[in-house]
Design a protein around this motif. Structure first.
Motif, mmCIF file in Angstrom:
data_model
loop_
_atom_site.group_PDB
_atom_site.id
_atom_site.type_symbol
_atom_site.label_atom_id
_atom_site.label_comp_id
_atom_site.label_asym_id
_atom_site.label_seq_id
_atom_site.Cartn_x
_atom_site.Cartn_y
_atom_site.Cartn_z
ATOM 1 N N ALA A 62 43.247 -24.665 5.090
ATOM 2 C CA ALA A 62 42.396 -23.625 5.652
ATOM 3 C C ALA A 62 42.732 -23.349 7.112
ATOM 4 O O ALA A 62 42.658 -22.197 7.570
ATOM 5 N N ILE A 63 43.101 -24.387 7.859
ATOM 6 C CA ILE A 63 43.411 -24.222 9.278
ATOM 7 C C ILE A 63 44.878 -23.864 9.485
ATOM 8 O O ILE A 63 45.214 -23.049 10.351
ATOM 9 N N ARG A 64 45.759 -24.445 8.684
ATOM 10 C CA ARG A 64 47.197 -24.204 8.860
ATOM 11 C C ARG A 64 47.606 -22.837 8.346
ATOM 12 O O ARG A 64 48.426 -22.147 8.963
ATOM 13 N N GLU A 65 47.054 -22.407 7.226
ATOM 14 C CA GLU A 65 47.416 -21.120 6.629
ATOM 15 C C GLU A 65 46.165 -20.293 6.347
ATOM 16 O O GLU A 65 45.802 -20.063 5.185
ATOM 17 N N PRO A 66 45.455 -19.844 7.374
ATOM 18 C CA PRO A 66 44.188 -19.128 7.134
ATOM 19 C C PRO A 66 44.365 -17.814 6.376
ATOM 20 O O PRO A 66 43.491 -17.428 5.597
ATOM 21 N N LEU A 67 45.484 -17.127 6.581
ATOM 22 C CA LEU A 67 45.698 -15.842 5.917
ATOM 23 C C LEU A 67 46.086 -16.009 4.453
ATOM 24 O O LEU A 67 45.831 -15.125 3.633
ATOM 25 N N HIS A 68 46.724 -17.114 4.126
ATOM 26 C CA HIS A 68 47.176 -17.356 2.748
ATOM 27 C C HIS A 68 46.375 -18.489 2.093
ATOM 28 O O HIS A 68 46.793 -19.016 1.068
ATOM 29 N N TYR A 69 45.226 -18.822 2.693
ATOM 30 C CA TYR A 69 44.438 -19.966 2.215
ATOM 31 C C TYR A 69 43.978 -19.781 0.775
ATOM 32 O O TYR A 69 44.179 -20.656 -0.083
ATOM 33 N N LEU A 70 43.361 -18.631 0.476
ATOM 34 C CA LEU A 70 42.825 -18.408 -0.868
ATOM 35 C C LEU A 70 43.928 -18.309 -1.912
ATOM 36 O O LEU A 70 43.716 -18.687 -3.075
ATOM 37 N N ALA A 71 45.101 -17.837 -1.501
ATOM 38 C CA ALA A 71 46.217 -17.773 -2.447
ATOM 39 C C ALA A 71 46.802 -19.163 -2.697
ATOM 40 O O ALA A 71 47.122 -19.521 -3.836
ATOM 41 N N ALA A 72 46.922 -19.953 -1.619
ATOM 42 C CA ALA A 72 47.477 -21.302 -1.766
ATOM 43 C C ALA A 72 46.520 -22.217 -2.512
ATOM 44 O O ALA A 72 46.941 -23.039 -3.334
ATOM 45 N N MET A 73 45.219 -22.091 -2.221
ATOM 46 C CA MET A 73 44.200 -22.911 -2.882
ATOM 47 C C MET A 73 43.498 -22.059 -3.936
ATOM 48 O O MET A 73 42.292 -21.832 -3.880
ATOM 49 N N SER A 74 44.262 -21.588 -4.902
ATOM 50 C CA SER A 74 43.694 -20.783 -5.979
ATOM 51 C C SER A 74 42.776 -21.630 -6.848
ATOM 52 O O SER A 74 42.748 -22.866 -6.744
ATOM 53 N N HIS A 75 42.030 -20.950 -7.722
ATOM 54 C CA HIS A 75 41.113 -21.681 -8.602
ATOM 55 C C HIS A 75 41.867 -22.662 -9.485
ATOM 56 O O HIS A 75 41.393 -23.782 -9.723
ATOM 57 N N ARG A 76 43.035 -22.263 -9.937
ATOM 58 C CA ARG A 76 43.837 -23.149 -10.786
ATOM 59 C C ARG A 76 44.250 -24.404 -10.022
ATOM 60 O O ARG A 76 44.183 -25.526 -10.566
ATOM 61 N N VAL A 77 44.676 -24.246 -8.777
ATOM 62 C CA VAL A 77 45.072 -25.398 -7.971
ATOM 63 C C VAL A 77 43.875 -26.312 -7.717
ATOM 64 O O VAL A 77 43.986 -27.547 -7.816
ATOM 65 N N CYS A 78 42.718 -25.727 -7.416
ATOM 66 C CA CYS A 78 41.505 -26.520 -7.166
ATOM 67 C C CYS A 78 41.115 -27.328 -8.404
ATOM 68 O O CYS A 78 40.764 -28.509 -8.302
ATOM 69 N N VAL A 79 41.176 -26.701 -9.563
ATOM 70 C CA VAL A 79 40.844 -27.398 -10.806
ATOM 71 C C VAL A 79 41.819 -28.545 -11.047
ATOM 72 O O VAL A 79 41.414 -29.655 -11.440
ATOM 73 N N GLN A 80 43.099 -28.301 -10.817
ATOM 74 C CA GLN A 80 44.093 -29.355 -11.013
ATOM 75 C C GLN A 80 43.853 -30.544 -10.079
ATOM 76 O O GLN A 80 43.979 -31.708 -10.486
ATOM 77 N N LEU A 81 43.500 -30.269 -8.828
ATOM 78 C CA LEU A 81 43.232 -31.346 -7.876
ATOM 79 C C LEU A 81 41.994 -32.149 -8.275
ATOM 80 O O LEU A 81 41.987 -33.384 -8.197
ATOM 81 N N VAL A 82 40.949 -31.459 -8.715
ATOM 82 C CA VAL A 82 39.728 -32.151 -9.134
ATOM 83 C C VAL A 82 39.969 -32.962 -10.398
ATOM 84 O O VAL A 82 39.525 -34.117 -10.506
ATOM 85 N N VAL A 83 40.687 -32.380 -11.367
ATOM 86 C CA VAL A 83 41.004 -33.108 -12.598
ATOM 87 C C VAL A 83 41.836 -34.349 -12.276
ATOM 88 O O VAL A 83 41.637 -35.427 -12.857
ATOM 89 N N GLY A 84 42.766 -34.227 -11.333
ATOM 90 C CA GLY A 84 43.559 -35.374 -10.918
ATOM 91 C C GLY A 84 42.711 -36.479 -10.324
ATOM 92 O O GLY A 84 42.949 -37.669 -10.587
ATOM 93 N N ALA A 85 41.692 -36.105 -9.531
ATOM 94 C CA ALA A 85 40.796 -37.108 -8.942
ATOM 95 C C ALA A 85 39.995 -37.821 -10.029
ATOM 96 O O ALA A 85 39.861 -39.062 -10.015
ATOM 97 N N TYR A 86 39.476 -37.056 -11.003
ATOM 98 C CA TYR A 86 38.725 -37.672 -12.108
ATOM 99 C C TYR A 86 39.630 -38.547 -12.973
ATOM 100 O O TYR A 86 39.209 -39.610 -13.445
#
Length: 337
Positions: A122-146
């Motif tokens: 969010a701080i390093r790439e504020p303009l491309h934040y939502l594209a880099a942290m897409s919903h698919r990426v967020c789900v993959q990270l959460v699934v990995g934690a579980y």
């Protein structure tokens, strides 16, 4: 002894707390209720407000869910034990409690690392934040934690079930924790201790390293921001997460990184209270008090609720006044007649 569980122990006695049990019951019950209300409120707030449908709050919603599960795997049994004359837990119940405690504890540790990476993006790439942290990426990270949480719990539980417990069965704690259970086994626990050291060491090293590297990169990114206001705004988005990390890892370290002597076990109980009950209770307050978007959303939701209640009360009063006025007119008409 040969492998496999040849246990003669059918239950464990949780020594827990022996003093001021009635007072502690009230305190822990209030903490647990606050934990449930605070974290459920945070989940509902994030789910129902479209402005909070961004990666940061997606992770925060899962953190609140984990805090509820994490605390619920320990606190209900603790509360019932404070009211019982003899606080016991069955062998299967003990293993089950440890499994879920390990699942949610490990998952939360990994999720805190994921949230640190999210803040970096969010701080390093504020303009491309939502594209880099897409919903698919967020789900993959959460699934990995579980997945990491479940894998760690399965490894420890499987290794624990191969041991024999033929007595004693007194656990000097208020829940089933693996280092204390290993002390009670009459089997050779060398393999379990190695597995415990390897798994916990890897999880702590990986999660802490991810957090440290993420915040080192965040500091470098903040340092490159020219305006003081911009630096302050960027760093303020990380303070809530830093407080949550400090509470979780600080209290857990007090339990795991000391020798398990009798005196140390008593101190470990106090540390365990913080990371099993106090930290899950404080997390929603930390994020709501330190985060402007959560505060404003909460304020709007509160004002909306109050306005709806005031409107309903006003309509009720108007209806009641109209009824009284109508009945008064009817009585005057009858009198004139």
């Amino acid at each position: 002894m040969p492998g496999g569980n040849h246990s003669n122990v059918t239950e464990f006695v949780l020594l827990g707390f022996t003093d001021l049990q009635e007072l502690l019951f009230v305190i822990f019950l209030l903490i647990y209720i606050t934990t449930l209300v605070g974290n459920l409120g945070m989940i509902i707030l994030i789910r129902t407000n479209s402005q909070l449908h961004v990666p940061m709050y997606y992770f925060l919603g899962h953190l609140s869910f984990l805090d509820i599960c994490y605390s619920s795997s320990i606190t209900p049994k603790l509360l019932s034990g404070l009211l019982a004359e003899r606080n016991t837990i069955s062998f299967n119940g003990c293993i089950t409690q440890f499994f879920f405690f390990a699942v949610f504890g490990t998952t939360e540790a990994m999720l805190l690392a994921v949230m640190a990476y999210d803040r970096y993006m969010a701080i390093r790439e504020p303009l491309h934040y939502l594209a880099a942290m897409s919903h698919r990426v967020c789900v993959q990270l959460v699934v990995g934690a579980y997945a990491a949480g479940n894998l760690n719990a399965l490894v420890h539980t499987s290794a624990l079930l191969r041991l024999s417990f033929c007595g004693p069965n007194l656990v000097n704690h208020f829940y089933c924790e693996i280092p204390l259970l290993l002390q009670l086994s009459c089997s050779d626990t060398w393999l379990n201790e190695m597995v415990m050291a390897a798994c916990i060491g890897f999880i702590i090293t990986a999660s802490v390293l991810a957090i440290v590297v993420s915040y080192a990169c965040i500091l470098l990114s903040i340092w490159s921001i020219r305006s003081a206001e911009g630096r302050h705004k960027a760093f303020s988005t990380c303070t809530s997460h830093l407080l949550a990390v400090a509470l979780f890892y600080g209290s857990a370290a007090c339990f795991y990184f000391h020798p398990f002597s009798r005196h140390a076990e008593d101190r470990g109980k106090t540390a365990s209270i913080f990371y099993t009950m106090v930290t899950p209770m404080l997390n929603p307050f930390i994020y709501s008090l330190r985060n402007k978007e959560v505060r404003s959303t909460l304020r709007r939701a509160t004002n909306k609720l109050l306005s709806c209640r005031y409107s309903h009360t006003s309509r009720s009063n108007q209806t009641e006044a109209g009824t009284i006025c109508h009945s008064g007119i009817s009585r005057r008409n009858k009198a004139d007649t």
